[in-house]
Design a protein around this motif. Structure first.
Motif, PDB file in Angstrom:
ATOM      1  N   GLY A 222      -2.633-110.559  60.868  1.00  0.00           N
ATOM      2  CA  GLY A 222      -2.671-109.160  61.249  1.00  0.00           C
ATOM      3  C   GLY A 222      -4.085-108.726  61.569  1.00  0.00           C
ATOM      4  O   GLY A 222      -5.001-109.534  61.601  1.00  0.00           O
ATOM      5  N   PRO A 223      -4.300-107.420  61.830  1.00  0.00           N
ATOM      6  CA  PRO A 223      -5.641-106.935  62.159  1.00  0.00           C
ATOM      7  C   PRO A 223      -6.642-107.290  61.062  1.00  0.00           C
ATOM      8  O   PRO A 223      -6.374-107.111  59.883  1.00  0.00           O
ATOM      9  CB  PRO A 223      -5.440-105.415  62.263  1.00  0.00           C
ATOM     10  CG  PRO A 223      -3.984-105.234  62.544  1.00  0.00           C
ATOM     11  CD  PRO A 223      -3.290-106.360  61.840  1.00  0.00           C
ATOM     12  N   ASN A 261       3.055 -97.078  57.134  1.00  0.00           N
ATOM     13  CA  ASN A 261       1.768 -97.132  57.820  1.00  0.00           C
ATOM     14  C   ASN A 261       0.658 -97.505  56.842  1.00  0.00           C
ATOM     15  O   ASN A 261       0.706 -97.151  55.658  1.00  0.00           O
ATOM     16  CB  ASN A 261       1.440 -95.776  58.457  1.00  0.00           C
ATOM     17  CG  ASN A 261       2.314 -95.487  59.663  1.00  0.00           C
ATOM     18  OD1 ASN A 261       2.475 -96.343  60.525  1.00  0.00           O
ATOM     19  ND2 ASN A 261       2.888 -94.298  59.715  1.00  0.00           N
ATOM     20  N   ARG A 278      -5.351 -94.498  60.771  1.00  0.00           N
ATOM     21  CA  ARG A 278      -4.305 -95.516  60.836  1.00  0.00           C
ATOM     22  C   ARG A 278      -4.902 -96.829  61.320  1.00  0.00           C
ATOM     23  O   ARG A 278      -5.570 -96.884  62.358  1.00  0.00           O
ATOM     24  CB  ARG A 278      -3.174 -95.065  61.754  1.00  0.00           C
ATOM     25  CG  ARG A 278      -2.126 -94.260  61.010  1.00  0.00           C
ATOM     26  CD  ARG A 278      -0.971 -93.832  61.856  1.00  0.00           C
ATOM     27  NE  ARG A 278      -0.383 -94.876  62.688  1.00  0.00           N
ATOM     28  CZ  ARG A 278       0.765 -94.725  63.332  1.00  0.00           C
ATOM     29  NH1 ARG A 278       1.443 -93.588  63.199  1.00  0.00           N
ATOM     30  NH2 ARG A 278       1.235 -95.678  64.086  1.00  0.00           N
ATOM     31  N   ASP A 280      -3.550 -99.470  62.602  1.00  0.00           N
ATOM     32  CA  ASP A 280      -3.069-100.002  63.877  1.00  0.00           C
ATOM     33  C   ASP A 280      -3.626 -99.249  65.081  1.00  0.00           C
ATOM     34  O   ASP A 280      -3.386 -99.640  66.224  1.00  0.00           O
ATOM     35  CB  ASP A 280      -1.538-100.008  63.914  1.00  0.00           C
ATOM     36  CG  ASP A 280      -0.934 -98.625  63.711  1.00  0.00           C
ATOM     37  OD1 ASP A 280      -1.665 -97.716  63.245  1.00  0.00           O
ATOM     38  OD2 ASP A 280       0.256 -98.440  64.007  1.00  0.00           O
ATOM     39  N   ARG A 281      -4.387 -98.180  64.854  1.00  0.00           N
ATOM     40  CA  ARG A 281      -5.006 -97.443  65.950  1.00  0.00           C
ATOM     41  C   ARG A 281      -6.518 -97.648  66.011  1.00  0.00           C
ATOM     42  O   ARG A 281      -7.191 -97.063  66.857  1.00  0.00           O
ATOM     43  CB  ARG A 281      -4.692 -95.953  65.822  1.00  0.00           C
ATOM     44  CG  ARG A 281      -3.207 -95.631  66.028  1.00  0.00           C
ATOM     45  CD  ARG A 281      -2.917 -94.168  65.803  1.00  0.00           C
ATOM     46  NE  ARG A 281      -1.497 -93.870  66.026  1.00  0.00           N
ATOM     47  CZ  ARG A 281      -0.923 -92.699  65.761  1.00  0.00           C
ATOM     48  NH1 ARG A 281      -1.651 -91.708  65.256  1.00  0.00           N
ATOM     49  NH2 ARG A 281       0.366 -92.520  65.992  1.00  0.00           N
ATOM     50  N   ALA A 308      -4.855-107.142  57.548  1.00  0.00           N
ATOM     51  CA  ALA A 308      -3.744-106.215  57.367  1.00  0.00           C
ATOM     52  C   ALA A 308      -2.419-106.953  57.422  1.00  0.00           C
ATOM     53  O   ALA A 308      -2.254-107.903  58.179  1.00  0.00           O
ATOM     54  CB  ALA A 308      -3.775-105.143  58.452  1.00  0.00           C
ATOM     55  N   PRO A 310       1.680-107.314  58.369  1.00  0.00           N
ATOM     56  CA  PRO A 310       2.476-106.791  59.473  1.00  0.00           C
ATOM     57  C   PRO A 310       2.969-105.388  59.149  1.00  0.00           C
ATOM     58  O   PRO A 310       3.429-105.123  58.042  1.00  0.00           O
ATOM     59  CB  PRO A 310       3.646-107.781  59.572  1.00  0.00           C
ATOM     60  CG  PRO A 310       3.140-109.033  58.932  1.00  0.00           C
ATOM     61  CD  PRO A 310       2.202-108.576  57.852  1.00  0.00           C
ATOM     62  N   THR A 311       2.836-104.476  60.107  1.00  0.00           N
ATOM     63  CA  THR A 311       3.246-103.093  59.887  1.00  0.00           C
ATOM     64  C   THR A 311       4.751-102.968  59.983  1.00  0.00           C
ATOM     65  O   THR A 311       5.357-103.404  60.956  1.00  0.00           O
ATOM     66  CB  THR A 311       2.589-102.169  60.925  1.00  0.00           C
ATOM     67  OG1 THR A 311       1.173-102.308  60.812  1.00  0.00           O
ATOM     68  CG2 THR A 311       2.977-100.720  60.691  1.00  0.00           C
ATOM     69  N   SER A 323       5.805-106.194  63.342  1.00  0.00           N
ATOM     70  CA  SER A 323       4.938-106.589  64.451  1.00  0.00           C
ATOM     71  C   SER A 323       4.092-107.789  64.061  1.00  0.00           C
ATOM     72  O   SER A 323       2.964-107.925  64.487  1.00  0.00           O
ATOM     73  CB  SER A 323       4.026-105.416  64.844  1.00  0.00           C
ATOM     74  OG  SER A 323       3.205-105.050  63.751  1.00  0.00           O
ATOM     75  N   GLN A 325       2.225-111.154  63.849  1.00  0.00           N
ATOM     76  CA  GLN A 325       1.753-112.129  64.807  1.00  0.00           C
ATOM     77  C   GLN A 325       2.100-113.518  64.295  1.00  0.00           C
ATOM     78  O   GLN A 325       2.127-113.749  63.094  1.00  0.00           O
ATOM     79  CB  GLN A 325       0.244-111.995  64.990  1.00  0.00           C
ATOM     80  CG  GLN A 325      -0.176-110.643  65.533  1.00  0.00           C
ATOM     81  CD  GLN A 325      -1.680-110.551  65.672  1.00  0.00           C
ATOM     82  OE1 GLN A 325      -2.392-111.491  65.353  1.00  0.00           O
ATOM     83  NE2 GLN A 325      -2.154-109.423  66.138  1.00  0.00           N
TER      84      GLN A 325
END
Length: 366
Positions: A222-223, A261, A278, A280-281, A308, A310-311, A323, A325
Motif C-alpha cells: 500500500g502507500p 478511511n 486522508r 489515499d489523497r 498503509a 489496503p483501504t 484496493s 496492490q
C-alpha cells in the motif's frame, strides 16, 4: 559447532556458506569476533557477510528478556522464533555509557531518540542505577552533562555527524537539536525532570489508532507511510503534498475511521491548527530537518518500516471493496518478476526474459 550450525541453515534455506571461509579470532579474555560469508537467493557475484561479536566478560545488570524475531518477509520462521535480549533499560544505560567513553554520532542519536520512547518515561531511576552498575563493571566514570560538554570527542562528533548517519536515515536531524537535549536527559536521569504525559489528538467518533506490528509491513502492500512514521518518531516536520498544495506539518497520529478511511492527524506549522488528511489523497511526503516539540501525544511506533493497509470502505447496503496492490516476486535466477495476490516466494515453472526455460523455483519480494 559453528560449522554444524551453518550446514543446518544451508540445508533448510539454500543459503551458500561455502563460497568463502569464515574468519574467527579469539581475544585474550576468551571473547570471539569474526565474519561469516554467504551468498543468498540473489546469487550476487560477491559474498555478503554477517559480523560475529561474542563477549564473555560483559556484566548483564538486568534480567534478559525474550523477544520475537521480526522480519519484513512473508516467510515464517520456525517456532518459537524468539531470542534473548538486553532489556530496553539496559540498552539505554549501555548507550549512555558508550556516549561518555567515545561520543560517537550514533550514541548521541540513540540516547536522545530513546528519551522520547513512551515505555521508558517512568524508568529514569532504574536506568540511572543500571548505568552506575555498567560503569563500575567497566571501571569508567559515570557520564555527566559536564563531562560530555568538556569531552575531547565533541569536535569529532561534529565533523562525523553527517558522514556516519547521513546514509543511514531518510533525513538527518541537525546535530544542535540533539546536543541541545542533553541537559533534559541528565535532569531526567537525576530525577529533577517530571515528564508530564501529553494528551492524544482528539479524533472523530469511532476512530481507532492504527499502528501495525513492525513485521506487518510487506513489499507492495500500500502507500508508503514510512516517512511519516520516521518523522513523527524523530520529531521532524513533513512537507505534505495534498490536493494540489504543499504545507509543513507536525505528524502525530494515524487513525482508522468507522467507514474504513485512514487519516493522518497533524498540526500545521503556519497556523497551528489541527488537521486530518486522508492517506489515499496524499500526493507527496517529504521529511524536513526542522524539529518540532510535541504538544500532543505522538502515536507512532519507534521502529519501521510502515505502509498503509489496503483501504476498505463500507457503503450503505453494499459490501466493502479493496484496493490492495499485488505482491511482486522476482525470480532469484533469471530476475523475472511476477505479480501475486498473496504473499509467498515459491515460483512455478516459467521462462526467463529471453524465452528459455528457467530452473528457478524460489524468488524474493520486490
Amino acid at each position: 559447532h559453528l560449522d554444524r550450525v551453518l550446514e543446518r541453515i544451508s540445508s533448510e534455506s539454500g543459503i551458500d556458506f561455502a563460497m568463502r571461509e569464515h574468519t574467527l579470532r579469539v581475544r585474550p579474555n576468551g571473547s570471539l569476533e569474526g565474519r561469516i560469508y554467504y551468498r543468498g537467493p540473489r546469487n550476487a557475484p560477491n559474498p555478503a557477510s554477517v559480523r560475529l561479536d561474542l563477549t564473555r566478560d560483559e556484566q548483564v545488570a538486568r534480567p534478559p528478556v525474550v523477544r520475537p524475531i521480526q522480519h519484513l518477509y512473508s516467510d515464517q520462521l520456525p517456532e518459537p522464533a524468539t531470542v534473548r535480549c538486553y532489556s530496553l533499560e539496559e540498552v539505554y544505560a549501555e548507550k549512555i555509557r558508550a556516549m561518555g567513553e567515545r561520543g560517537r554520532p550514533r550514541d548521541l542519536y540513540d540516547i536522545v531518540f530513546l528519551l522520547d520512547y513512551p515505555g521508558l518515561v517512568d524508568q529514569s531511576e532504574l536506568i540511572s542505577e543500571t548505568l552506575i552498575t555498567k560503569c563500575e563493571s567497566k571501571g569508567v566514570p559515570v557520564p555527566t552533562l559536564e563531562r560530555l560538554q568538556e569531552s575531547p570527542h565533541r569536535a569529532e562528533l561534529e565533523s562525523e555527524w553527517v558522514n556516519m548517519l547521513g546514509h543511514q536515515l531518510p533525513a538527518l536531524p541537525p546535530l544542535d537539536h540533539y546536543w541541545g537535549r542533553l541537559p533534559e536527559l541528565f535532569r531526567w536521569l537525576d530525577g529533577e525532570l517530571e515528564v508530564e504525559p501529553l494528551a492524544p489528538v482528539a479524533g472523530g467518533a469511532g476512530e481507532m489508532v492504527w499502528s501495525p506490528s513492525p513485521a506487518a509491513w510487506s513489499w507492495g502492500s500500500g502507500p508508503a507511510l514510512e516517512p511519516v512514521r520516521f518523522a513523527g518518531a524523530n520529531r521532524l516536520c513533513i512537507d505534505l503534498g495534498y490536493r494540489g498544495t504543499v504545507c509543513r506539518i507536525e505528524p502525530y497520529s494515524l487513525r482508522v475511521t468507522s467507514d474504513g478511511n485512514l487519516l493522518l492527524y497533524a498540526i500545521r506549522r503556519d497556523n497551528r491548527q489541527l488537521r486530518s488528511y486522508r492517506v489515499d489523497r496524499m500526493q507527496s511526503i517529504e521529511i524536513t530537518t526542522e524539529p518540532f516539540t510535541p504538544v500532543r501525544l505522538v502515536e507512532f511506533r519507534q521502529v519501521g518500516p510502515l505502509a498503509a493497509p489496503p483501504t476498505t470502505r463500507r457503503s450503505v447496503g453494499g459490501r466493502g471493496t479493496s484496493s490492495a496492490q499485488p505482491y511482486r516476486v522476482e525470480c532469484a535466477v533469471c530476475g523475472k518478476t511476477f505479480a501475486r495476490s498473496r504473499p509467498g516466494t515459491r515460483l512455478k515453472a516459467h521462462k526467463d526474459p529471453d524465452g528459455f526455460p528457467c530452473p528457478g523455483r524460489v524468488g524474493y519480494p520486490v
